[in-house]
Write a protein that holds these residues in place. Structure first.
Motif, mmCIF file in Angstrom:
data_model
loop_
_atom_site.group_PDB
_atom_site.id
_atom_site.type_symbol
_atom_site.label_atom_id
_atom_site.label_comp_id
_atom_site.label_asym_id
_atom_site.label_seq_id
_atom_site.Cartn_x
_atom_site.Cartn_y
_atom_site.Cartn_z
ATOM 1 N N LEU A 275 0.828 -1.210 0.000
ATOM 2 C CA LEU A 275 0.000 0.000 0.000
ATOM 3 C C LEU A 275 0.860 1.256 0.000
ATOM 4 O O LEU A 275 0.605 2.212 -0.740
ATOM 5 C CB LEU A 275 -0.919 -0.023 1.221
ATOM 6 C CG LEU A 275 -2.034 1.025 1.284
ATOM 7 C CD1 LEU A 275 -3.026 0.801 0.154
ATOM 8 C CD2 LEU A 275 -2.724 0.971 2.642
ATOM 9 N N VAL A 276 1.906 1.276 0.820
ATOM 10 C CA VAL A 276 2.735 2.472 0.975
ATOM 11 C C VAL A 276 3.682 2.675 -0.206
ATOM 12 O O VAL A 276 3.881 3.798 -0.677
ATOM 13 C CB VAL A 276 3.526 2.396 2.298
ATOM 14 C CG1 VAL A 276 4.562 3.509 2.377
ATOM 15 C CG2 VAL A 276 2.575 2.483 3.488
ATOM 16 N N VAL B 107 -1.825 5.628 -2.777
ATOM 17 C CA VAL B 107 -2.665 5.879 -1.603
ATOM 18 C C VAL B 107 -2.269 7.219 -0.974
ATOM 19 O O VAL B 107 -1.083 7.571 -0.920
ATOM 20 C CB VAL B 107 -2.514 4.731 -0.578
ATOM 21 C CG1 VAL B 107 -1.123 4.719 0.034
ATOM 22 C CG2 VAL B 107 -3.566 4.831 0.514
ATOM 23 N N PRO B 108 -3.210 8.008 -0.506
ATOM 24 C CA PRO B 108 -2.857 9.275 0.158
ATOM 25 C C PRO B 108 -2.230 9.015 1.528
ATOM 26 O O PRO B 108 -2.462 7.977 2.144
ATOM 27 C CB PRO B 108 -4.204 9.995 0.290
ATOM 28 C CG PRO B 108 -5.226 8.909 0.252
ATOM 29 C CD PRO B 108 -4.669 7.845 -0.647
ATOM 30 N N GLY B 109 -1.448 9.975 1.996
ATOM 31 C CA GLY B 109 -0.858 9.889 3.330
ATOM 32 C C GLY B 109 0.172 8.785 3.482
ATOM 33 O O GLY B 109 0.231 8.143 4.533
ATOM 34 N N ARG B 110 0.994 8.578 2.448
ATOM 35 C CA ARG B 110 1.976 7.475 2.514
ATOM 36 C C ARG B 110 2.974 7.671 3.646
ATOM 37 O O ARG B 110 3.351 6.711 4.321
ATOM 38 C CB ARG B 110 2.718 7.359 1.176
ATOM 39 C CG ARG B 110 1.908 6.732 0.061
ATOM 40 C CD ARG B 110 2.787 6.325 -1.107
ATOM 41 N NE ARG B 110 3.537 7.453 -1.615
ATOM 42 C CZ ARG B 110 3.068 8.295 -2.542
ATOM 43 N NH1 ARG B 110 1.865 8.113 -3.044
ATOM 44 N NH2 ARG B 110 3.801 9.298 -2.981
ATOM 45 N N LEU C 119 1.374 6.758 6.954
ATOM 46 C CA LEU C 119 1.224 5.310 7.069
ATOM 47 C C LEU C 119 2.568 4.629 7.303
ATOM 48 O O LEU C 119 2.655 3.663 8.082
ATOM 49 C CB LEU C 119 0.567 4.756 5.803
ATOM 50 C CG LEU C 119 -0.887 5.173 5.549
ATOM 51 C CD1 LEU C 119 -1.382 4.573 4.235
ATOM 52 C CD2 LEU C 119 -1.788 4.738 6.706
ATOM 53 N N ARG D 122 -8.763 4.337 -3.266
ATOM 54 C CA ARG D 122 -7.701 5.074 -2.581
ATOM 55 C C ARG D 122 -8.053 5.347 -1.118
ATOM 56 O O ARG D 122 -7.293 5.009 -0.212
ATOM 57 C CB ARG D 122 -7.408 6.393 -3.296
ATOM 58 C CG ARG D 122 -6.717 6.251 -4.645
ATOM 59 C CD ARG D 122 -6.433 7.606 -5.262
ATOM 60 N NE ARG D 122 -5.310 8.260 -4.614
ATOM 61 C CZ ARG D 122 -5.342 9.486 -4.113
ATOM 62 N NH1 ARG D 122 -6.479 10.189 -4.161
ATOM 63 N NH2 ARG D 122 -4.266 10.023 -3.553
ATOM 64 N N TRP D 123 -9.192 5.946 -0.887
ATOM 65 C CA TRP D 123 -9.536 6.321 0.478
ATOM 66 C C TRP D 123 -9.968 5.140 1.340
ATOM 67 O O TRP D 123 -9.599 5.073 2.522
ATOM 68 C CB TRP D 123 -10.607 7.414 0.465
ATOM 69 C CG TRP D 123 -10.038 8.731 0.022
ATOM 70 C CD1 TRP D 123 -10.194 9.340 -1.174
ATOM 71 C CD2 TRP D 123 -9.186 9.576 0.804
ATOM 72 N NE1 TRP D 123 -9.495 10.514 -1.220
ATOM 73 C CE2 TRP D 123 -8.861 10.699 -0.010
ATOM 74 C CE3 TRP D 123 -8.665 9.521 2.081
ATOM 75 C CZ2 TRP D 123 -8.049 11.732 0.423
ATOM 76 C CZ3 TRP D 123 -7.847 10.548 2.533
ATOM 77 C CH2 TRP D 123 -7.547 11.639 1.710
ATOM 78 N N PHE E 197 -6.754 3.591 2.304
ATOM 79 C CA PHE E 197 -6.069 4.462 3.272
ATOM 80 C C PHE E 197 -6.646 4.279 4.667
ATOM 81 O O PHE E 197 -5.903 4.180 5.659
ATOM 82 C CB PHE E 197 -6.192 5.921 2.832
ATOM 83 C CG PHE E 197 -5.801 6.899 3.907
ATOM 84 C CD1 PHE E 197 -4.466 7.114 4.216
ATOM 85 C CD2 PHE E 197 -6.775 7.586 4.617
ATOM 86 C CE1 PHE E 197 -4.104 8.009 5.230
ATOM 87 C CE2 PHE E 197 -6.427 8.484 5.621
ATOM 88 C CZ PHE E 197 -5.087 8.692 5.923
ATOM 89 N N GLY F 177 -5.424 0.970 6.064
ATOM 90 C CA GLY F 177 -4.052 1.076 6.542
ATOM 91 C C GLY F 177 -3.948 1.907 7.801
ATOM 92 O O GLY F 177 -3.205 1.568 8.731
ATOM 93 N N LEU F 178 -4.703 3.003 7.863
ATOM 94 C CA LEU F 178 -4.702 3.851 9.054
ATOM 95 C C LEU F 178 -5.274 3.101 10.252
ATOM 96 O O LEU F 178 -4.744 3.186 11.371
ATOM 97 C CB LEU F 178 -5.507 5.120 8.781
ATOM 98 C CG LEU F 178 -5.578 6.136 9.926
ATOM 99 C CD1 LEU F 178 -4.192 6.700 10.226
ATOM 100 C CD2 LEU F 178 -6.543 7.267 9.581
#
Length: 580
Positions: A94-95, A100-103, A106, A306-307, A310, A313-314
């Motif tokens: 994912l990262v 994905v946003p906020g790599r 994460l 994407r979200w 995310f 993962g978060l």
């Protein structure tokens, strides 16, 4: 007399000097690493030791001493390894491989769980999921009307979950590093040829990262097999034994020979899995992925996912980092585990003894035992960190400056041998060597000195690796220039190597300090009433049912580890690269 007549003795002295320092280093590392292992092996060959072998492997007690603990250990090892590959592999993909946003967020969150002691996650689990089967106060959920089945409160299932939550971060780090080496040119070439994503994954990405997957699986398996804290806190109350907890129990009740036998068997189990993983990697083809082109990584577009991904993962990061820390902190302030977020009090931190709360026990900062444990922990961490880095630098210097020689190869193998030995088995080996008077040396069992020696020896691989990394950034031309001016080896080390390496060494020393502050498996057999440390006192409080005190001490350990880790990161960021 001609110069030719002097040359053979001169060459002999030079050759002797080249062999002298590596030989002395091999003798020192042999004393720290090999001697305890040989001593524990010889201890099991005495008449009492042979009886212990029979009792463990071939007696009516074998089922409880060896076979059941072995089965539980293998289930934990294989289960944790599989779970870590799934979670760590998902997070790394994912990262590294997606948009994905906020790599960055994460990446930081998925790297933190390994910095948190495994007993912290186990204590947090007990605070939430403990039921009334074992007596005492129930956990948060059962107190608030949610029935918790025994299999979720105690035993192998919660231990599996806790260890996966702890070790998946290690798998994430290894797999993410491998995925970042998958060049964009490989992926783009496959896409131009019409390959779909599954074909690209199984035909390109998976073969490239297979060595990383095997390494992550073997390291997480070895960590789970040797882990003591989680099985002891969540398994021992229902008599679920692993090899590490059985080893601890045997030595604690005075059955030292049986404990030594189990230590050797535990080392053998870890060694077999690490050997098989090494053979698996060695027997495959190598793939060159880092070339002059394609240094960037190709990120796959997730589109509408994407979200949601995310958030997944978060959520994983929050469940394995923020939630355990929050639960421990709230529990250290709450008089009842059923009301974690109400009626907070500082009694467990600062309260005076003699009242109605906590059976009259004083808060941790008013308890002389806890203050002594805090000072011992800090002193142990600082002394071991400094000794490890000094010895690691000397060993790394000897290895790199004699690279390719037989002695350097032997020294390198010996220095990294502790990586193959579980912490609790290494502690048992030191008890076998120093638990009784050894020549002119008195028994060191239960002393601070034994803790320092054993911890320094066990951290040698990390210290040597840190020394190698630092020395790789220092040009040999500087030392060669000093040698030509007549500076001796010690003078060169003090005036050139050490000043240039100090920041990198301090960063490595702080990481060793963090490891010692949160370590339980190594100190659990070596501590005594005169040398208490925070991790062991927290374990004792938890075993006796004083969960608030145990959680408060664990929060204190986390604060110390976090502060030291931030300092180490700041130092590493400022390390200057002296390579040309």
């Amino acid at each position: 007399m001609s110069m030719q007549e002097f040359s053979p003795p001169l060459r002999g002295r030079l050759a002797a000097s080249r062999w002298l320092v590596p030989g002395l280093m091999i003798a020192l590392v042999g004393l720290l690493v090999l001697a305890p292992l040989l001593r524990i092996a010889f201890a099991t060959l005495t008449p009492a030791g042979l009886e212990a072998w029979q009792a463990v492997l071939d007696s009516p007690m074998s089922m409880n001493l060896w076979w059941r603990p072995l089965a539980n250990t293998l289930i934990l090892g294989l289960g944790v390894s599989a779970g870590c590959l799934l979670l760590g592999g998902f997070a790394a993909w994912l990262v590294v491989m997606t948009d994905v946003p906020g790599r960055r967020l994460l990446m930081v969150m998925h790297g933190l769980p390994f910095m948190i002691p495994s007993f912290a996650a186990a204590l947090a689990w007990g605070t939430l999921f403990r039921n009334s089967r074992m007596g005492g106060s129930a956990g948060f959920f059962e107190t608030n009307g949610i029935a918790i089945p025994d299999w979720l409160a105690w035993g192998i299932v919660p231990v599996l979950i806790v260890l996966i939550a702890h070790y998946y971060s290690l798998a994430f780090t290894i797999i993410a590093a491998a995925l970042s080496s998958v060049g964009a040119d490989l992926v783009e070439a496959a896409q131009m040829a019409g390959a779909r994503r599954p074909r690209i994954f199984f035909g390109i990405v998976l073969p490239v990262v297979t060595p990383a997957l095997v390494s992550a699986a073997s390291l997480t398996l070895a960590g789970a097999v040797s882990n003591f804290a989680a099985p002891a806190l969540l398994g021992l109350p229902v008599r679920m034994q692993t090899l590490s907890t059985r080893l601890f129990g045997m030595i604690e009740i005075g059955q030292a020979e049986r404990g030594f036998v189990l230590a050797l068997l535990l080392i053998a189990v870890c060694g077999v899995f690490l050997f098989l993983s090494d053979r698996l990697v060695a027997g495959r083809k190598a793939f060159v992925t880092v070339t002059g082109k394609g240094g960037r990584t190709r990120r796959f577009a997730l589109g509408k996912w994407r979200w949601p991904l995310f958030l997944a993962g978060l959520g994983l990061g929050l469940l394995t980092t923020a939630v355990p820390v929050l639960v421990l902190f709230a529990s250290s302030l709450a008089p009842q585990t059923g009301a974690l977020f109400s009626d907070w009090t500082l009694h467990y931190w600062l309260g005076e003894g003699g009242g109605q709360i906590a059976q009259g026990n004083a808060g941790i900062f008013r308890n002389p035992l806890l203050i002594g444990a805090l000072l011992n922990t800090l002193r142990l961490g600082v002394v071991v960190a400094l000794l490890s880095m000094m010895l690691g630098l000397a060993l790394a210097y000897t290895i790199t400056r004699n690279k390719g020689s037989l002695l350097a190869n032997v020294l390198s193998q010996l220095a990294f041998l502790p990586l193959l030995i579980p912490s609790i088995a290494f502690a048992a080996a030191y008890i076998a060597l120093f638990g009784a008077p050894l020549g002119p040396l008195p028994s060191l069992y239960g002393t601070f000195t034994l803790l320092v020696i054993a911890a320094t020896a066990h951290n040698l691989p990390y210290a040597v690796q840190a020394g190698r990394s630092v020395l790789g950034q220092i040009s040999t031309d500087l030392e060669e220039s000093a040698r030509l001016t007549g500076a001796g080896a010690l003078r060169r080390m003090w005036a050139i190597i050490f000043p240039l390496a100090i920041r990198g060494l301090l960063a490595g020393a702080i990481l060793v300090f963090v490891k010692m502050v949160r370590d339980l498996s190594l100190v659990v057999l070596l501590f005594s009433a005169t040398t208490p440390v925070l991790s062991m006192v927290a374990y004792r409080y938890a075993a006796e049912g004083f969960m608030q005190f145990a959680n408060a001490i664990t929060v204190l350990i986390l604060v110390i580890c976090l502060a030291a880790s931030l300092i180490a990161q700041a130092l590493q960021a400022r390390v200057q690269k002296w390579k040309e």
